[in-house]
Design a protein around this motif. Structure first.
Motif, mmCIF file in Angstrom:
data_model
loop_
_atom_site.group_PDB
_atom_site.id
_atom_site.type_symbol
_atom_site.label_atom_id
_atom_site.label_comp_id
_atom_site.label_asym_id
_atom_site.label_seq_id
_atom_site.Cartn_x
_atom_site.Cartn_y
_atom_site.Cartn_z
ATOM 1 N N VAL A 25 2.174 66.461 56.590
ATOM 2 C CA VAL A 25 2.791 65.347 57.324
ATOM 3 C C VAL A 25 4.050 64.991 57.080
ATOM 4 O O VAL A 25 4.533 65.483 55.935
ATOM 5 C CB VAL A 25 1.773 63.983 57.261
ATOM 6 C CG1 VAL A 25 0.474 64.277 57.794
ATOM 7 C CG2 VAL A 25 1.728 63.686 55.448
ATOM 8 N N ILE A 26 4.988 64.688 57.992
ATOM 9 C CA ILE A 26 6.230 64.310 57.938
ATOM 10 C C ILE A 26 6.612 62.771 58.460
ATOM 11 O O ILE A 26 5.932 62.373 59.403
ATOM 12 C CB ILE A 26 7.195 65.422 58.721
ATOM 13 C CG1 ILE A 26 6.938 66.832 58.337
ATOM 14 C CG2 ILE A 26 8.605 64.985 58.989
ATOM 15 C CD1 ILE A 26 7.341 67.827 59.168
ATOM 16 N N GLY A 27 7.474 62.297 57.860
ATOM 17 C CA GLY A 27 8.054 60.792 58.412
ATOM 18 C C GLY A 27 9.505 60.805 57.836
ATOM 19 O O GLY A 27 9.951 61.723 57.344
ATOM 20 N N VAL A 28 10.041 59.506 58.044
ATOM 21 C CA VAL A 28 11.472 59.282 57.542
ATOM 22 C C VAL A 28 11.228 58.488 56.332
ATOM 23 O O VAL A 28 10.364 57.714 56.026
ATOM 24 C CB VAL A 28 12.229 58.612 58.572
ATOM 25 C CG1 VAL A 28 12.374 59.442 59.784
ATOM 26 C CG2 VAL A 28 11.614 57.269 59.080
ATOM 27 N N THR A 29 12.430 58.528 55.431
ATOM 28 C CA THR A 29 12.390 57.929 54.120
ATOM 29 C C THR A 29 12.281 56.399 54.259
ATOM 30 O O THR A 29 12.743 55.967 55.286
ATOM 31 C CB THR A 29 13.516 58.475 53.235
ATOM 32 O OG1 THR A 29 14.704 58.203 53.759
ATOM 33 C CG2 THR A 29 13.336 60.002 53.204
ATOM 34 N N ASP A 30 12.156 55.538 53.104
ATOM 35 C CA ASP A 30 12.327 54.297 52.987
ATOM 36 C C ASP A 30 13.821 54.001 53.376
ATOM 37 O O ASP A 30 14.324 53.079 53.830
ATOM 38 C CB ASP A 30 11.976 54.120 51.567
ATOM 39 C CG ASP A 30 11.817 52.413 51.663
ATOM 40 O OD1 ASP A 30 11.893 51.568 52.693
ATOM 41 O OD2 ASP A 30 11.909 51.771 50.502
ATOM 42 N N PHE A 31 14.888 54.784 52.738
ATOM 43 C CA PHE A 31 16.177 54.701 52.998
ATOM 44 C C PHE A 31 16.632 54.649 54.565
ATOM 45 O O PHE A 31 17.330 53.708 54.737
ATOM 46 C CB PHE A 31 17.168 55.692 52.258
ATOM 47 C CG PHE A 31 18.480 55.848 52.329
ATOM 48 C CD1 PHE A 31 19.314 54.865 51.794
ATOM 49 C CD2 PHE A 31 19.112 56.589 53.394
ATOM 50 C CE1 PHE A 31 20.807 54.768 52.129
ATOM 51 C CE2 PHE A 31 20.479 56.603 53.885
ATOM 52 C CZ PHE A 31 21.206 55.908 53.048
ATOM 53 N N ALA A 32 16.077 55.860 55.156
ATOM 54 C CA ALA A 32 16.361 55.875 56.765
ATOM 55 C C ALA A 32 15.916 54.912 57.313
ATOM 56 O O ALA A 32 16.416 54.085 58.250
ATOM 57 C CB ALA A 32 15.600 57.306 56.770
ATOM 58 N N GLN A 33 14.676 54.335 57.204
ATOM 59 C CA GLN A 33 14.094 53.143 57.932
ATOM 60 C C GLN A 33 15.043 51.949 57.778
ATOM 61 O O GLN A 33 15.180 51.120 58.695
ATOM 62 C CB GLN A 33 12.698 52.785 57.798
ATOM 63 C CG GLN A 33 12.254 52.366 56.303
ATOM 64 C CD GLN A 33 12.365 50.938 56.035
ATOM 65 O OE1 GLN A 33 12.575 50.129 57.182
ATOM 66 N NE2 GLN A 33 12.617 50.345 54.941
ATOM 67 N N SER A 34 15.371 51.793 56.419
ATOM 68 C CA SER A 34 16.345 50.619 56.313
ATOM 69 C C SER A 34 17.563 50.588 56.984
ATOM 70 O O SER A 34 18.137 49.817 57.351
ATOM 71 C CB SER A 34 16.476 50.331 54.600
ATOM 72 O OG SER A 34 17.284 51.329 54.186
ATOM 73 N N GLU A 35 18.208 51.811 57.021
ATOM 74 C CA GLU A 35 19.150 52.058 57.602
ATOM 75 C C GLU A 35 19.333 51.977 59.247
ATOM 76 O O GLU A 35 20.300 51.357 59.677
ATOM 77 C CB GLU A 35 20.000 53.400 57.311
ATOM 78 C CG GLU A 35 20.363 53.709 55.883
ATOM 79 C CD GLU A 35 21.741 52.714 55.606
ATOM 80 O OE1 GLU A 35 22.622 52.999 56.217
ATOM 81 O OE2 GLU A 35 21.788 51.791 54.663
ATOM 82 N N LEU A 36 18.223 52.267 59.525
ATOM 83 C CA LEU A 36 18.024 52.223 61.055
ATOM 84 C C LEU A 36 17.631 50.694 61.682
ATOM 85 O O LEU A 36 18.212 50.134 62.581
ATOM 86 C CB LEU A 36 16.618 52.951 61.664
ATOM 87 C CG LEU A 36 16.982 54.688 61.491
ATOM 88 C CD1 LEU A 36 15.523 55.150 61.653
ATOM 89 C CD2 LEU A 36 17.940 54.960 62.765
ATOM 90 N N GLY A 37 16.967 49.995 60.618
ATOM 91 C CA GLY A 37 16.643 48.593 61.270
ATOM 92 C C GLY A 37 15.163 48.571 61.694
ATOM 93 O O GLY A 37 14.437 49.500 61.687
ATOM 94 N N ASP A 38 14.975 47.508 62.576
ATOM 95 C CA ASP A 38 13.809 47.290 63.230
ATOM 96 C C ASP A 38 13.698 48.566 64.290
ATOM 97 O O ASP A 38 14.495 48.456 65.397
ATOM 98 C CB ASP A 38 13.778 45.825 63.952
ATOM 99 C CG ASP A 38 13.539 44.821 63.000
ATOM 100 O OD1 ASP A 38 13.213 45.334 61.724
ATOM 101 O OD2 ASP A 38 13.973 43.767 63.292
ATOM 102 N N ILE A 39 12.352 49.159 63.974
ATOM 103 C CA ILE A 39 12.096 50.419 64.844
ATOM 104 C C ILE A 39 11.293 49.944 65.916
ATOM 105 O O ILE A 39 10.297 49.142 65.669
ATOM 106 C CB ILE A 39 11.671 51.619 64.053
ATOM 107 C CG1 ILE A 39 12.593 52.088 62.959
ATOM 108 C CG2 ILE A 39 10.960 52.903 65.122
ATOM 109 C CD1 ILE A 39 12.067 53.049 61.985
#
Length: 125
Positions: A25-39
């Motif tokens: 399984v694949i996803g984005v990291t905690d760092f990535a989601q925090s940089e992106l903001g509200d998905i």
């Protein structure tokens, strides 16, 4: 920030977890989601396709930006997380659990081991 030791990471901020045999399984990291903001939206239309490592397998849309998602290793996209259709914010709240994005059949399992471990990934973020 959270970087589980049982995962492998890419410089594009995706993670991969082998679940059994050559399935991962694949996803984005905690760092990535925090940089992106509200998905707010996830678009992945590559189910059934075999893609090379670093190929774009979809996009994630946050309030202010759209970001491409890159496959960490070559493989066939087997499934998209169905929960993301109605709850894309799972990526923000649980990026390593309920917020996973795709399940793949890995072409060469050794390629997973060649990715960054948690300690190495932490040095680049």
């Amino acid at each position: 920030m959270n970087y589980p030791a049982d995962l492998r990471y890419t410089s594009e901020h995706e993670w991969i977890r082998v679940t059994e045999g050559n399935i991962a399984v694949i996803g984005v990291t905690d760092f990535a989601q925090s940089e992106l903001g509200d998905i707010v939206f996830v678009e992945i239309e590559t189910v059934g396709q075999t893609l090379a490592a670093n190929e774009i397998f979809g996009t994630v849309e946050a309030v202010k930006t759209v970001s491409d998602l890159f496959l960490p290793v070559a493989g066939k996209i087997l499934e998209v997380n169905p929960a993301l259709a109605n709850n894309p914010e799972l990526i923000n709240s649980d990026p390593y659990g309920e917020g996973w994005m795709v399940k793949i059949e890995v072409e060469n399992i050794a390629d997973v081991d060649a990715l960054m471990d948690a300690a190495t990934y932490q040095t680049i973020v």
